[in-house]
Design a protein around this motif. Structure first.
Motif, PDB file in Angstrom:
ATOM      1  N   PRO A  44     -12.380 -58.743  60.934  1.00 53.81           N
ATOM      2  CA  PRO A  44     -11.959 -57.370  60.662  1.00 53.81           C
ATOM      3  C   PRO A  44     -13.112 -56.361  60.735  1.00 53.81           C
ATOM      4  O   PRO A  44     -12.870 -55.175  60.646  1.00 53.81           O
ATOM      5  CB  PRO A  44     -11.393 -57.451  59.239  1.00 53.81           C
ATOM      6  CG  PRO A  44     -12.008 -58.671  58.638  1.00 53.81           C
ATOM      7  CD  PRO A  44     -12.449 -59.566  59.729  1.00 53.81           C
ATOM      8  N   VAL A  45     -14.367 -56.844  60.902  1.00 54.45           N
ATOM      9  CA  VAL A  45     -15.501 -55.914  60.939  1.00 54.45           C
ATOM     10  C   VAL A  45     -15.705 -55.433  62.374  1.00 54.45           C
ATOM     11  O   VAL A  45     -15.979 -56.244  63.259  1.00 54.45           O
ATOM     12  CB  VAL A  45     -16.784 -56.606  60.436  1.00 54.45           C
ATOM     13  CG1 VAL A  45     -17.929 -55.612  60.360  1.00 54.45           C
ATOM     14  CG2 VAL A  45     -16.543 -57.288  59.117  1.00 54.45           C
ATOM     15  N   PRO A  46     -15.590 -54.139  62.648  1.00 54.17           N
ATOM     16  CA  PRO A  46     -15.663 -53.643  64.034  1.00 54.17           C
ATOM     17  C   PRO A  46     -16.972 -53.998  64.725  1.00 54.17           C
ATOM     18  O   PRO A  46     -16.975 -54.344  65.902  1.00 54.17           O
ATOM     19  CB  PRO A  46     -15.534 -52.119  63.876  1.00 54.17           C
ATOM     20  CG  PRO A  46     -14.921 -51.914  62.540  1.00 54.17           C
ATOM     21  CD  PRO A  46     -15.332 -53.064  61.691  1.00 54.17           C
ATOM     22  N   LEU A  47     -18.095 -53.932  63.995  1.00 51.97           N
ATOM     23  CA  LEU A  47     -19.393 -54.199  64.608  1.00 51.97           C
ATOM     24  C   LEU A  47     -19.464 -55.633  65.110  1.00 51.97           C
ATOM     25  O   LEU A  47     -19.941 -55.907  66.221  1.00 51.97           O
ATOM     26  CB  LEU A  47     -20.511 -53.929  63.596  1.00 51.97           C
ATOM     27  CG  LEU A  47     -21.898 -53.878  64.195  1.00 51.97           C
ATOM     28  CD1 LEU A  47     -22.041 -52.659  65.090  1.00 51.97           C
ATOM     29  CD2 LEU A  47     -22.956 -53.848  63.095  1.00 51.97           C
ATOM     30  N   MET A  48     -18.969 -56.587  64.299  1.00 57.83           N
ATOM     31  CA  MET A  48     -18.987 -57.997  64.709  1.00 57.83           C
ATOM     32  C   MET A  48     -18.072 -58.215  65.903  1.00 57.83           C
ATOM     33  O   MET A  48     -18.416 -58.931  66.832  1.00 57.83           O
ATOM     34  CB  MET A  48     -18.536 -58.892  63.548  1.00 57.83           C
ATOM     35  CG  MET A  48     -19.569 -59.038  62.456  1.00 57.83           C
ATOM     36  SD  MET A  48     -18.897 -60.005  61.126  1.00 57.83           S
ATOM     37  CE  MET A  48     -19.772 -61.523  61.347  1.00 57.83           C
ATOM     38  N   ARG A  49     -16.893 -57.567  65.850  1.00 56.23           N
ATOM     39  CA  ARG A  49     -15.966 -57.689  66.975  1.00 56.23           C
ATOM     40  C   ARG A  49     -16.621 -57.177  68.255  1.00 56.23           C
ATOM     41  O   ARG A  49     -16.551 -57.819  69.306  1.00 56.23           O
ATOM     42  CB  ARG A  49     -14.696 -56.889  66.692  1.00 56.23           C
ATOM     43  CG  ARG A  49     -13.586 -57.714  66.113  1.00 56.23           C
ATOM     44  CD  ARG A  49     -12.200 -57.112  66.345  1.00 56.23           C
ATOM     45  NE  ARG A  49     -12.114 -55.680  66.235  1.00 56.23           N
ATOM     46  CZ  ARG A  49     -11.856 -55.009  65.105  1.00 56.23           C
ATOM     47  NH1 ARG A  49     -11.670 -55.660  63.983  1.00 56.23           N
ATOM     48  NH2 ARG A  49     -11.777 -53.698  65.105  1.00 56.23           N
ATOM     49  N   ALA A  50     -17.306 -56.041  68.150  1.00 52.55           N
ATOM     50  CA  ALA A  50     -17.948 -55.460  69.331  1.00 52.55           C
ATOM     51  C   ALA A  50     -19.040 -56.386  69.854  1.00 52.55           C
ATOM     52  O   ALA A  50     -19.137 -56.638  71.060  1.00 52.55           O
ATOM     53  CB  ALA A  50     -18.547 -54.099  68.983  1.00 52.55           C
ATOM     54  N   PHE A  51     -19.857 -56.930  68.934  1.00 51.20           N
ATOM     55  CA  PHE A  51     -20.924 -57.832  69.374  1.00 51.20           C
ATOM     56  C   PHE A  51     -20.335 -59.050  70.064  1.00 51.20           C
ATOM     57  O   PHE A  51     -20.762 -59.443  71.152  1.00 51.20           O
ATOM     58  CB  PHE A  51     -21.798 -58.280  68.197  1.00 51.20           C
ATOM     59  CG  PHE A  51     -22.773 -59.362  68.553  1.00 51.20           C
ATOM     60  CD1 PHE A  51     -23.962 -59.052  69.202  1.00 51.20           C
ATOM     61  CD2 PHE A  51     -22.495 -60.704  68.280  1.00 51.20           C
ATOM     62  CE1 PHE A  51     -24.855 -60.047  69.562  1.00 51.20           C
ATOM     63  CE2 PHE A  51     -23.379 -61.706  68.644  1.00 51.20           C
ATOM     64  CZ  PHE A  51     -24.562 -61.374  69.282  1.00 51.20           C
ATOM     65  N   GLY A  52     -19.308 -59.661  69.415  1.00 55.29           N
ATOM     66  CA  GLY A  52     -18.702 -60.869  69.983  1.00 55.29           C
ATOM     67  C   GLY A  52     -18.144 -60.600  71.373  1.00 55.29           C
ATOM     68  O   GLY A  52     -18.387 -61.366  72.315  1.00 55.29           O
ATOM     69  N   THR A  53     -17.427 -59.503  71.514  1.00 54.71           N
ATOM     70  CA  THR A  53     -16.828 -59.172  72.808  1.00 54.71           C
ATOM     71  C   THR A  53     -17.910 -58.937  73.855  1.00 54.71           C
ATOM     72  O   THR A  53     -17.849 -59.464  74.969  1.00 54.71           O
ATOM     73  CB  THR A  53     -15.958 -57.908  72.689  1.00 54.71           C
ATOM     74  OG1 THR A  53     -15.116 -58.072  71.553  1.00 54.71           O
ATOM     75  CG2 THR A  53     -15.124 -57.698  73.921  1.00 54.71           C
ATOM     76  N   ALA A  54     -18.917 -58.146  73.496  1.00 58.70           N
ATOM     77  CA  ALA A  54     -19.983 -57.837  74.450  1.00 58.70           C
ATOM     78  C   ALA A  54     -20.708 -59.114  74.871  1.00 58.70           C
ATOM     79  O   ALA A  54     -20.898 -59.372  76.062  1.00 58.70           O
ATOM     80  CB  ALA A  54     -20.974 -56.848  73.833  1.00 58.70           C
ATOM     81  N   TYR A  55     -21.095 -59.948  73.902  1.00 66.28           N
ATOM     82  CA  TYR A  55     -21.835 -61.168  74.222  1.00 66.28           C
ATOM     83  C   TYR A  55     -21.017 -62.058  75.157  1.00 66.28           C
ATOM     84  O   TYR A  55     -21.504 -62.498  76.203  1.00 66.28           O
ATOM     85  CB  TYR A  55     -22.180 -61.930  72.936  1.00 66.28           C
ATOM     86  CG  TYR A  55     -22.921 -63.227  73.188  1.00 66.28           C
ATOM     87  CD1 TYR A  55     -24.311 -63.263  73.172  1.00 66.28           C
ATOM     88  CD2 TYR A  55     -22.239 -64.416  73.471  1.00 66.28           C
ATOM     89  CE1 TYR A  55     -24.989 -64.434  73.423  1.00 66.28           C
ATOM     90  CE2 TYR A  55     -22.910 -65.585  73.737  1.00 66.28           C
ATOM     91  CZ  TYR A  55     -24.285 -65.590  73.708  1.00 66.28           C
ATOM     92  OH  TYR A  55     -24.950 -66.753  73.970  1.00 66.28           O
ATOM     93  N   VAL A  56     -19.764 -62.325  74.763  1.00 66.96           N
ATOM     94  CA  VAL A  56     -18.940 -63.234  75.559  1.00 66.96           C
ATOM     95  C   VAL A  56     -18.777 -62.709  76.982  1.00 66.96           C
ATOM     96  O   VAL A  56     -18.957 -63.437  77.957  1.00 66.96           O
ATOM     97  CB  VAL A  56     -17.566 -63.455  74.894  1.00 66.96           C
ATOM     98  CG1 VAL A  56     -16.597 -64.119  75.858  1.00 66.96           C
ATOM     99  CG2 VAL A  56     -17.720 -64.311  73.648  1.00 66.96           C
ATOM    100  N   ASN A  57     -18.483 -61.411  77.112  1.00 67.68           N
ATOM    101  CA  ASN A  57     -18.224 -60.889  78.456  1.00 67.68           C
ATOM    102  C   ASN A  57     -19.471 -60.812  79.315  1.00 67.68           C
ATOM    103  O   ASN A  57     -19.415 -61.036  80.519  1.00 67.68           O
ATOM    104  CB  ASN A  57     -17.535 -59.530  78.361  1.00 67.68           C
ATOM    105  CG  ASN A  57     -16.072 -59.688  78.007  1.00 67.68           C
ATOM    106  OD1 ASN A  57     -15.429 -60.612  78.509  1.00 67.68           O
ATOM    107  ND2 ASN A  57     -15.571 -58.853  77.142  1.00 67.68           N
TER     108      ASN A  57
END
Lengths: 224, 274
Positions: A44-57
């Motif tokens: 639910p934390v936007p910053l973690m979601r953004a990091f995860g998405t950026a790293y994976v992609n």
């Protein structure tokens, strides 16, 4: 035609053992880092979601050769980063594991995320209604069910990883592909026999993995 | 049966594309030959290099152009094809190239598959070190040094098995990667044939940074690889090589391509593959 196999100069089993070790260490690392990444992508934390998405992609779309050669050339040769390795044999192996984990974990994360999507929303809602925190919901309710549904895709990732270890030859790790290069250099007259031996070696490694994990996947899948 | 139509079409496409690739471009099209295909290295400055603007330079390229001229082909009739070490035998055997001039050391295993003309050049395994480094004067000095070479290459094997088994050997996919480490002092020396090393040392961006140790660790007679049993072509190439030596072109090519690195080349070797 296959008399090069008797040449003591070629340690065929040793080379494939390095391949197996590379696979196992990288698989373990990727499973841990990939689970964390999947957790981040649904958190639910936007910053973690953004990091995860950026790293994976970013990492998933970078060629593995670039990741591994980059680890060796940039981290080791230019910045002097050695992960505690003493000689190039150790350093190369560790750099290869680092690169393989960084790359493979993105595929583990995506497989797991698809597994999380198979878990009915009601499960998470019920868990939250009981007062569990997000990490408790993920750890106790969602991930155990998600893992059971993605054994087969994870087996594919593992097989791909086994084959991807050959990229480590680019930074001089003494695994199977590296020995194959040596043999091709020396045994110009038995080129196809050399290819055949190594192709067979990889079939021996990957086919049982697929069969066994396919069987496991059927056994543990959650029947809904 | 839509499915069967599709699969039949697919099979036809596959067969056609296979047939198209199998034809290859052997080079001897037409009686007088419109084009000749020659295999060279694309990644070895000084010997065989495809530059960023699509030109081909290097000693091997000059030699190949000279041979082609003797065979009756103008420079613009030459089609260059990349011949990486592992693929040289197959390119020749399949007729994808007429001959290969690509730092191709003559040895018995290779002679079992292809024929050689020449040799046209005698190289030695050597070391490239930083210009200010005088600590390596003989092969055994490598035992406590960090060394770099290319995965699977004969030079790398030679060090591990004979010259200095204790050396800390890092291998990469290509020699360029080694230069990064050599410049940053992550490795102390780079090893391969001196002709190739001289090519790197002579590159504009590296001039003055590195030098050759001049140790002569092995003999590498470079030959022109061609299809087994093609005695006519071999005789023609050997004649071209002889002429290249006697009219001074050989010296000119060596000086132009390897000269800037202060490379002390061997005199042109006598032709042994007849």
């Amino acid at each position: 035609m296959f008399d090069f196999l008797d040449n003591p100069q070629y340690d065929l089993l040793g080379a494939f053992w390095v391949t197996v070790k590379l696979t196992l260490y990288s698989a373990l690392g990727s499973l841990i880092w990939g689970t964390l990444l999947a957790g981040m992508r649904v958190s639910p934390v936007p910053l973690m979601r953004a990091f995860g998405t950026a790293y994976v992609n970013v990492v998933r779309n970078t060629p593995l050769t670039i990741v591994i050669v980059g680890c060796s050339l940039v981290l080791n040769q230019t910045l002097g980063f050695a992960l505690g390795g003493e000689n190039f044999e150790d350093i190369g192996f560790r750099m290869a594991v680092l690169g393989l984990v960084a790359y493979t974990s993105t595929f583990v994360a995506e497989a797991l995320r698809s597994g999380i999507n198979t878990v009915p929303v009601g499960q998470a809602e019920a868990a939250r209604a009981l007062g569990l925190t997000f990490s408790q919901v993920l750890r106790l309710i969602v991930l155990p069910q998600a893992f059971r549904s993605v054994i087969a895709p994870l087996a594919n990732v593992l097989i791909a990883l086994t084959k991807n270890t050959t990229v480590a030859a680019a930074i001089g790790v003494a695994e199977a592909a590296s020995l194959m290069k040596t043999m091709i250099e020396n045994e110009a007259d038995a080129l196809f026999a050399v290819f055949g031996v190594f192709a067979l070696g990889f079939i021996v490694l990957t086919l049982p993995t697929g069969l066994i994990l396919g069987w496991v996947a059927k056994r543990v899948a959650v029947k809904r | 049966m839509q499915f069967r139509k599709t699969s039949a079409a697919l099979a036809a496409v596959l067969t056609l594309s296979l047939a198209a690739t199998a034809c290859g471009n052997g080079g001897d099209k037409g009686a007088n030959g419109d084009k000749i295909t020659i295999g060279i290295k694309f990644d070895q400055p000084g010997m065989g290099l495809k530059t960023a603007d699509g030109k081909y330079t290097g000693f091997d390229v000059d030699v190949a152009t000279y041979i082609a001229k003797e065979l009756g082909y103008k420079p613009d009739q030459i089609e260059w094809k990349q011949a990486p070490s592992a693929e040289r035998e197959n390119l020749i055997k399949n007729g994808d190239v007429k001959f290969v001039v690509a730092t191709y050391t003559i040895n018995d295993k290779r002679k079992a598959v292809v024929d050689f003309a020449g040799p046209y050049f005698l190289a030695h395994q050597d070391l490239l070190v930083r210009a200010d480094d005088n600590s390596i004067t003989k092969a055994s000095d490598l035992n406590n040094k960090k060394l770099c070479s290319v995965t699977g290459s004969t030079s790398a094997q030679n060090v591990k098995e004979k010259l200095a088994p204790q050396a800390d050997l890092q291998t990469f996919g290509g020699y360029s990667e080694c230069l990064t480490g050599l410049e940053n002092k992550a490795v102390d020396a780079l090893t391969t044939d001196d002709s190739i090393l001289a090519g790197y040392a002579a590159q504009k961006e590296h001039q003055g940074k590195f030098k050759l140790a001049g140790l002569k660790l092995s003999d590498e007679p470079y030959g022109v690889g061609l299809k087994k049993g093609d005695k006519e072509l071999r005789d023609k190439i050997n004649a071209a090589l002889e002429k290249m030596k006697s009219d001074g072109s050989w010296d000119k090519f060596v000086k132009a391509n390897l000269g800037p690195a202060n490379y002390k080349n061997e005199p042109a070797p006598a032709i042994t593959e007849k």
